[in-house]
Design a protein around this motif. Structure first.
Motif, PDB file in Angstrom:
ATOM      1  N   ASP A  45       0.858  -1.181   0.000  1.00 52.57           N
ATOM      2  CA  ASP A  45       0.000   0.000   0.000  1.00 52.57           C
ATOM      3  C   ASP A  45       0.896   1.234   0.000  1.00 52.57           C
ATOM      4  N   GLU A  46       0.450   2.265  -0.668  1.00 48.33           N
ATOM      5  CA  GLU A  46       1.188   3.520  -0.691  1.00 48.33           C
ATOM      6  C   GLU A  46       0.442   4.535   0.161  1.00 48.33           C
ATOM      7  N   TYR A  47       1.188   5.212   0.996  1.00 45.87           N
ATOM      8  CA  TYR A  47       0.584   6.262   1.797  1.00 45.87           C
ATOM      9  C   TYR A  47       1.467   7.487   1.691  1.00 45.87           C
ATOM     10  N   ARG A  48       0.904   8.535   1.149  1.00 46.51           N
ATOM     11  CA  ARG A  48       1.605   9.802   1.037  1.00 46.51           C
ATOM     12  C   ARG A  48       0.717  10.867   1.655  1.00 46.51           C
ATOM     13  N   SER A  49       1.341  11.794   2.344  1.00 45.88           N
ATOM     14  CA  SER A  49       0.535  12.794   3.017  1.00 45.88           C
ATOM     15  C   SER A  49       1.299  14.100   3.152  1.00 45.88           C
ATOM     16  N   GLU A  50       0.748  15.157   2.569  1.00 43.57           N
ATOM     17  CA  GLU A  50       1.320  16.488   2.772  1.00 43.57           C
ATOM     18  C   GLU A  50       1.208  16.877   4.244  1.00 43.57           C
ATOM     19  N   PHE A  51       0.142  16.433   4.886  1.00 40.84           N
ATOM     20  CA  PHE A  51      -0.044  16.739   6.303  1.00 40.84           C
ATOM     21  C   PHE A  51       1.100  16.159   7.131  1.00 40.84           C
ATOM     22  N   LEU A  75       4.158  15.577   6.176  1.00 41.77           N
ATOM     23  CA  LEU A  75       5.348  16.403   5.944  1.00 41.77           C
ATOM     24  C   LEU A  75       5.260  17.672   6.782  1.00 41.77           C
ATOM     25  N   PHE A  76       4.093  18.288   6.796  1.00 40.05           N
ATOM     26  CA  PHE A  76       3.878  19.472   7.631  1.00 40.05           C
ATOM     27  C   PHE A  76       4.169  19.141   9.096  1.00 40.05           C
ATOM     28  N   ALA A  77       3.606  18.030   9.587  1.00 41.05           N
ATOM     29  CA  ALA A  77       3.795  17.641  10.987  1.00 41.05           C
ATOM     30  C   ALA A  77       5.273  17.402  11.298  1.00 41.05           C
ATOM     31  N   ARG A  78       6.001  16.847  10.349  1.00 39.36           N
ATOM     32  CA  ARG A  78       7.428  16.568  10.535  1.00 39.36           C
ATOM     33  C   ARG A  78       8.193  17.843  10.847  1.00 39.36           C
ATOM     34  N   PHE A  79       7.746  18.967  10.294  1.00 32.15           N
ATOM     35  CA  PHE A  79       8.441  20.232  10.503  1.00 32.15           C
ATOM     36  C   PHE A  79       7.708  21.173  11.455  1.00 32.15           C
ATOM     37  N   ALA A  80       6.803  20.644  12.248  1.00 32.85           N
ATOM     38  CA  ALA A  80       6.080  21.463  13.225  1.00 32.85           C
ATOM     39  C   ALA A  80       7.012  22.229  14.161  1.00 32.85           C
ATOM     40  N   PRO A  81       8.145  21.651  14.584  1.00 30.63           N
ATOM     41  CA  PRO A  81       9.033  22.419  15.472  1.00 30.63           C
ATOM     42  C   PRO A  81       9.589  23.696  14.843  1.00 30.63           C
ATOM     43  N   GLU A  82       9.513  23.822  13.544  1.00 29.54           N
ATOM     44  CA  GLU A  82      10.013  25.017  12.859  1.00 29.54           C
ATOM     45  C   GLU A  82       8.916  26.046  12.612  1.00 29.54           C
ATOM     46  N   LEU A  83       7.690  25.734  12.991  1.00 27.21           N
ATOM     47  CA  LEU A  83       6.540  26.560  12.631  1.00 27.21           C
ATOM     48  C   LEU A  83       5.884  27.183  13.855  1.00 27.21           C
ATOM     49  N   PRO A  84       5.167  28.284  13.662  1.00 26.04           N
ATOM     50  CA  PRO A  84       4.459  28.905  14.796  1.00 26.04           C
ATOM     51  C   PRO A  84       3.272  28.037  15.246  1.00 26.04           C
ATOM     52  N   GLN A  85       3.039  28.063  16.534  1.00 23.09           N
ATOM     53  CA  GLN A  85       1.953  27.261  17.103  1.00 23.09           C
ATOM     54  C   GLN A  85       0.607  27.565  16.462  1.00 23.09           C
ATOM     55  N   SER A  86       0.337  28.823  16.172  1.00 19.47           N
ATOM     56  CA  SER A  86      -0.967  29.160  15.582  1.00 19.47           C
ATOM     57  C   SER A  86      -1.161  28.464  14.240  1.00 19.47           C
ATOM     58  N   LEU A  87      -0.108  28.337  13.448  1.00 20.64           N
ATOM     59  CA  LEU A  87      -0.214  27.647  12.160  1.00 20.64           C
ATOM     60  C   LEU A  87      -0.409  26.149  12.377  1.00 20.64           C
ATOM     61  N   ARG A 139      -7.074  19.506   9.316  1.00 15.86           N
ATOM     62  CA  ARG A 139      -6.960  18.059   9.090  1.00 15.86           C
ATOM     63  C   ARG A 139      -8.112  17.319   9.755  1.00 15.86           C
ATOM     64  N   LEU A 140      -8.471  17.716  10.971  1.00 18.98           N
ATOM     65  CA  LEU A 140      -9.608  17.094  11.649  1.00 18.98           C
ATOM     66  C   LEU A 140     -10.881  17.274  10.835  1.00 18.98           C
ATOM     67  N   GLU A 141     -11.079  18.469  10.308  1.00 17.17           N
ATOM     68  CA  GLU A 141     -12.264  18.741   9.484  1.00 17.17           C
ATOM     69  C   GLU A 141     -12.246  17.876   8.217  1.00 17.17           C
ATOM     70  N   SER A 142     -11.091  17.767   7.607  1.00 21.27           N
ATOM     71  CA  SER A 142     -10.954  16.951   6.397  1.00 21.27           C
ATOM     72  C   SER A 142     -11.257  15.478   6.686  1.00 21.27           C
ATOM     73  N   LEU A 143     -10.771  14.986   7.803  1.00 17.20           N
ATOM     74  CA  LEU A 143     -11.042  13.593   8.173  1.00 17.20           C
ATOM     75  C   LEU A 143     -12.509  13.389   8.528  1.00 17.20           C
TER      76      LEU A 143
END
Length: 180
Positions: A91-97, A99-111, A119-123
């Motif tokens: 099975d292939e699983y790819r997710s932009e989300f 990748l985003f989560a992987r770099f959460a430490p580099e991003l502002p909490q509000s983002l 993502r919750l809404e999408s799910l």
């Protein structure tokens, strides 16, 4: 699984145009199995027709270009079922989300909070779509697949909801909050 197989699987249920096959493999019920581009679908259909696995007919339309409608042959039905005996790929699983989560430490909490809520809404929408599909499909195999997909989506949603605080905590404080 290749594009030829997905074309045969869609035609197994009824005739379709190349456009309809593409739409089903990208947005429709077959999008959960494989993504097929127009650049792959049309050559696959031509080869399937040359191999006598499908036939086609041209349907004229008023004020619009004619369309080519494909149907599976009995030989194509056998070919499709035989293809299911082949060893399955991973099975292939790819997710932009992800990748985003992987770099959460580099991003502002509000983002991070915003993306988690998106993502919750999408799910939630994906689970609702699975529920909608379940009402339209009574075949036991279709229901099993829909239930499996719904379970995966619901589990992902529950995991994010239960652990979103961890990801938020990894993120950088917003500039305004850091200044206080």
């Amino acid at each position: 699984m290749n594009v030829r197989t997905i074309c045969l699987s869609i035609l197994y249920d009824g005739e379709a145009t190349g456009y309809e096959i593409r739409k089903l493999s990208v947005e429709g019920e077959y999008s959960y199995f494989i993504d097929a581009s127009y650049g792959a679908i049309y050559p696959a259909l031509q080869k399937l027709e040359a191999d006598k696995f499908v036939t086609s007919r041209v349907a004229r339309q008023d004020g619009r270009p004619s369309k080519k409608i494909y149907s599976i042959t009995e030989l194509g039905r056998r070919e499709f079922i035989n293809s299911l005996f082949d060893k399955l790929g991973a099975d292939e699983y790819r997710s932009e989300f992800m990748l985003f989560a992987r770099f959460a430490p580099e991003l502002p909490q509000s983002l991070v909070i915003q993306r988690l809520n998106e993502r919750l809404e999408s799910l939630d929408q994906a689970v609702a779509e699975m529920d909608r599909l379940a009402t339209n499909h009574t075949s036991p195999a279709d229901r099993w697949i829909i239930d499996h997909g719904r379970s995966c989506m619901a589990f992902a949603r529950d995991h994010i909801e239960a652990h979103m605080g961890e990801l938020i905590a990894m993120a950088r404080p917003d500039a305004a909050a850091a200044a206080e």
